[in-house]
Design an enzyme around this catalytic site. Structure first.
Site, short mmCIF file in Angstrom:
data_model
loop_
_atom_site.label_atom_id
_atom_site.label_comp_id
_atom_site.label_asym_id
_atom_site.label_seq_id
_atom_site.Cartn_x
_atom_site.Cartn_y
_atom_site.Cartn_z
CG ASP A 117 107.09 35.09 15.00
OD1 ASP A 117 106.41 34.10 14.73
OD2 ASP A 117 107.87 35.63 14.20
N GLY B 141 105.35 28.01 16.09
CA GLY B 141 105.47 26.93 15.11
C GLY B 141 106.85 26.28 15.19
CB SER C 180 98.07 39.12 11.52
OG SER C 180 98.37 38.15 10.55
CD GLU D 176 98.58 40.76 7.00
OE1 GLU D 176 98.77 40.74 8.24
OE2 GLU D 176 98.05 41.73 6.42
CG ASN D 177 98.25 35.06 11.50
OD1 ASN D 177 98.22 35.57 12.62
ND2 ASN D 177 99.40 34.87 10.85
NE ARG E 164 100.40 31.64 10.36
CZ ARG E 164 101.27 31.66 11.34
NH1 ARG E 164 101.19 30.77 12.30
NH2 ARG E 164 102.23 32.57 11.39
NE ARG F 143 108.76 39.46 8.87
CZ ARG F 143 109.42 38.30 8.90
NH1 ARG F 143 110.63 38.21 8.42
NH2 ARG F 143 108.86 37.24 9.43
CB SER G 11 104.30 41.37 11.08
OG SER G 11 105.47 40.71 10.72
CD GLU H 138 113.53 52.73 23.09
OE1 GLU H 138 114.03 53.79 23.46
OE2 GLU H 138 114.15 51.82 22.50
#
Ligand code: FPP
Length: 240
Positions: A18, A21, A63, A65-66, A69, A192, A194, A205
């Site tokens: 991540d 951007g 993802s 969800e991406n 964009r 998160r 995600s 972990e």
């Protein structure tokens, strides 16, 4: 299981890459500039795995969800994936990396899917590092797709519902050939998950670090792994 002694390197590391951007924005550049810089880091981190003792590396590239964009960013990312798969093939084959993809391919364009299939085939006998790229991947979507396939087996009378346990379902997940991740790293300061490897990371972990993905170096990767080695994992057991 039940291992609570000093750990060696984690066998399977999963990374949520991540911050591309924000990295680009900080330089006054378009977001895709950050994704390109991120792709160069992917190469560096994959190359470092054998020396660092990491056998399985799973990375979250795109993802479910991406798709929300902008069209420019989505199509730029798809182009970048194609370019990456083409330009890295030779190196991945010769350096012993076995590449797999997880996620739903149905929404991906056929040129990209063909490149993914080719790379999987070309590298399937490699065993030095197992690189899994999550593309159009979502943990809930994966469990739903697995459940659908399992339900078909039940409906066809090949599996008795009474025999279904967590191992049965795991066999229908995209990751069925992989061990569960030992360590999940997320860059860029967000704490998160995600929707990444929800089922598989039950005992992993988590390490959330502030560095933006395009700044994540091999040295920082090594120090995150060294830090992991000093932690205990008890898998629900009581320390003895
Ligand atoms: C998250 O950063 C990153 C992505 C959604 C794409 C990940 C893709 C790469 C690292 C590119 C190359 C990958 C491969 C496999 C070649 P973000 O855009 O959410 O960053 P932000 O949170 O700062 O906006």
């Amino acid at each position: 299981m039940g291992n609570r002694t000093e750990q060696s390197a984690p066998e399977h590391v999963a990374i949520i890459m991540d911050g591309n951007g924000r990295w680009a924005q900080a330089r006054g550049k378009p977001r895709l500039f950050g994704h390109h810089a991120g792709a160069r880091r992917v190469r560096e981190i994959v190359e470092s795995c054998p020396d660092l003792g990491v056998k399985y590396l799973t990375i979250f590239a795109f993802s479910t969800e991406n798709w929300k964009r902008t069209q420019t960013e989505v199509s730029g990312l798809m182009k970048l994936f194609k370019r990456y798969l083409m330009s890295e093939t030779k190196e991945l084959v010769s350096s012993g990396v076995c590449v797999r993809f997880i996620g739903d391919r149905i929404k991906l364009d056929e040129t990209l899917v063909a490149l993914m299939d080719d790379l999987e085939l070309l590298t399937c006998n490699n065993d030095k590092v197992h690189l899994t790229i999550a593309l159009n991947y979502g943990g809930r979507d994966e469990v739903a797709r697995a459940t659908k396939r399992l339900a078909r087996e039940v409906a066809a009378g090949r599996i008795d519902p009474e025999d279904v346990d967590d191992e049965t379902l795991a066999r229908f997940l995209d990751t069925y050939v992989l061990p569960d991740p030992d360590l999940v790293i997320r860059t860029s300061g967000e704490a998160r998950i995600s929707n990444f490897l929800l089922w598989q990371s039950a005992y992993a972990e988590y390490k959330f670090i502030d560095t933006l993905w395009p700044d994540f170096t091999r040295d920082e990767f090594a120090s995150v792994l060294a830090n992991y080695s000093t932690r205990e994992r008890r898998y629900g057991a009581v320390p003895g």
